[in-house]
Design a protein around this motif. Structure first.
Motif, mmCIF file in Angstrom:
data_model
loop_
_atom_site.group_PDB
_atom_site.id
_atom_site.type_symbol
_atom_site.label_atom_id
_atom_site.label_comp_id
_atom_site.label_asym_id
_atom_site.label_seq_id
_atom_site.Cartn_x
_atom_site.Cartn_y
_atom_site.Cartn_z
ATOM 1 N N VAL A 196 0.813 -1.223 0.000
ATOM 2 C CA VAL A 196 0.000 0.000 0.000
ATOM 3 C C VAL A 196 0.846 1.273 0.000
ATOM 4 O O VAL A 196 0.488 2.252 -0.636
ATOM 5 C CB VAL A 196 -1.031 -0.020 1.163
ATOM 6 C CG1 VAL A 196 -0.388 0.251 2.496
ATOM 7 C CG2 VAL A 196 -2.163 0.943 0.897
ATOM 8 N N GLY A 197 1.980 1.270 0.656
ATOM 9 C CA GLY A 197 2.830 2.453 0.689
ATOM 10 C C GLY A 197 3.577 2.712 -0.608
ATOM 11 O O GLY A 197 4.115 3.800 -0.802
ATOM 12 N N THR A 222 -12.885 0.087 8.166
ATOM 13 C CA THR A 222 -11.850 0.876 7.502
ATOM 14 C C THR A 222 -12.456 2.120 6.870
ATOM 15 O O THR A 222 -11.853 3.196 6.884
ATOM 16 C CB THR A 222 -11.106 0.020 6.445
ATOM 17 O OG1 THR A 222 -10.700 -1.215 7.047
ATOM 18 C CG2 THR A 222 -9.875 0.742 5.920
ATOM 19 N N LEU A 223 -13.672 2.013 6.344
ATOM 20 C CA LEU A 223 -14.373 3.174 5.775
ATOM 21 C C LEU A 223 -14.685 4.202 6.859
ATOM 22 O O LEU A 223 -14.571 5.410 6.629
ATOM 23 C CB LEU A 223 -15.663 2.739 5.076
ATOM 24 C CG LEU A 223 -15.532 1.720 3.944
ATOM 25 C CD1 LEU A 223 -16.921 1.347 3.424
ATOM 26 C CD2 LEU A 223 -14.654 2.264 2.832
ATOM 27 N N VAL A 224 -15.081 3.720 8.027
ATOM 28 C CA VAL A 224 -15.352 4.621 9.156
ATOM 29 C C VAL A 224 -14.084 5.397 9.503
ATOM 30 O O VAL A 224 -14.097 6.621 9.663
ATOM 31 C CB VAL A 224 -15.883 3.835 10.379
ATOM 32 C CG1 VAL A 224 -15.847 4.690 11.634
ATOM 33 C CG2 VAL A 224 -17.296 3.326 10.111
ATOM 34 N N PHE A 249 -6.989 -4.135 11.769
ATOM 35 C CA PHE A 249 -5.584 -3.842 11.512
ATOM 36 C C PHE A 249 -5.461 -2.690 10.505
ATOM 37 O O PHE A 249 -4.675 -1.767 10.706
ATOM 38 C CB PHE A 249 -4.868 -5.091 10.985
ATOM 39 C CG PHE A 249 -3.406 -4.876 10.709
ATOM 40 C CD1 PHE A 249 -2.459 -5.081 11.701
ATOM 41 C CD2 PHE A 249 -2.969 -4.452 9.460
ATOM 42 C CE1 PHE A 249 -1.107 -4.874 11.453
ATOM 43 C CE2 PHE A 249 -1.626 -4.237 9.201
ATOM 44 C CZ PHE A 249 -0.694 -4.445 10.200
ATOM 45 N N LEU A 250 -6.220 -2.762 9.414
ATOM 46 C CA LEU A 250 -6.116 -1.738 8.366
ATOM 47 C C LEU A 250 -6.452 -0.344 8.886
ATOM 48 O O LEU A 250 -5.809 0.633 8.516
ATOM 49 C CB LEU A 250 -7.023 -2.080 7.179
ATOM 50 C CG LEU A 250 -6.607 -3.279 6.341
ATOM 51 C CD1 LEU A 250 -7.661 -3.559 5.271
ATOM 52 C CD2 LEU A 250 -5.241 -3.073 5.707
ATOM 53 N N VAL A 265 -5.468 3.576 5.365
ATOM 54 C CA VAL A 265 -6.628 4.471 5.475
ATOM 55 C C VAL A 265 -6.571 5.545 4.384
ATOM 56 O O VAL A 265 -7.580 5.845 3.736
ATOM 57 C CB VAL A 265 -6.701 5.102 6.885
ATOM 58 C CG1 VAL A 265 -7.766 6.183 6.958
ATOM 59 C CG2 VAL A 265 -6.958 4.018 7.928
ATOM 60 N N GLY A 266 -5.395 6.104 4.148
ATOM 61 C CA GLY A 266 -5.236 7.099 3.093
ATOM 62 C C GLY A 266 -5.510 6.524 1.715
ATOM 63 O O GLY A 266 -6.103 7.187 0.854
#
Length: 180
Positions: A59-60, A111-113, A81-82, A89-90
């Protein structure tokens, strides 16, 4: 279309990864396993370890720009975890900013929250998330699949593994419309 499947290094509910993955692949899309670490992820069948899967991109080191859509599989530990990983999250938030479709099942809306993207949206999830969704400004409904087209993008959500067939059909339809 390249579709990012974002999962944590461990804790994803295997069937919520493999069934949507197969559906996307069978529909001619290119599913890409994205995680917060390189190597392999450990999937689970509820609380028992299941198979491992190779990570395609970290992801990074990637961005929403290189994908047409995002799928967030569930499992209790996976989204927990995510949502604690700023880059993950970004990454999720960027799909909303760019107006790209997102599909999330079971516990994945956590994760959406965390990404603060459920405000004024209508969605479903595993029932234990309903208070979190409401507290984040969303409206929770108990439906097999909910397609929310209000807001910057289309959001497809579903409750649980029993809803996978309907979930896959719905997100594939939405993704096809977005790509077309």
């Amino acid at each position: 279309m390249r579709i990012a499947f974002l999962v944590a290094p461990e804790g994803v509910e295997q069937v919520e990864l493999t069934e949507p993955w197969k559906a996307a692949k069978d529909a001619g899309h290119e599913p890409v396993l994205v995680s917060t670490k390189s190597g392999e992820i450990q999937a689970f069948n509820h609380l028992d370890k299941a198979d491992t899967f190779p990570v395609d991109e970290v992801v990074g080191d990637t961005s929403a720009d290189s994908f047409g859509a995002l799928v967030l599989p569930g499992g209790v530990a996976n989204p927990d975890f995510l949502r604690m990983d700023d880059k993950a999250v970004g990454f999720v938030r960027d799909f909303f900013r760019q107006g790209r479709p997102v599909a999330a099942i079971c516990h994945a809306p956590w994760t959406l929250v965390e990404a603060d993207v459920v405000r004024d949206r209508v969605l479903t999830s595993w029932p234990s998330l309903q208070t979190d969704i409401r507290n984040a400004g969303g409206t929770w409904v108990d439906e097999q699949v909910k397609i929310c087209e209000g807001g910057p993008n289309t959001l497809v959500t579903s409750r649980k593994p029993d809803d996978l067939k309907a979930f896959c059909e719905a997100f594939l339809d939405v993704f096809a419309r977005q790509a077309g």
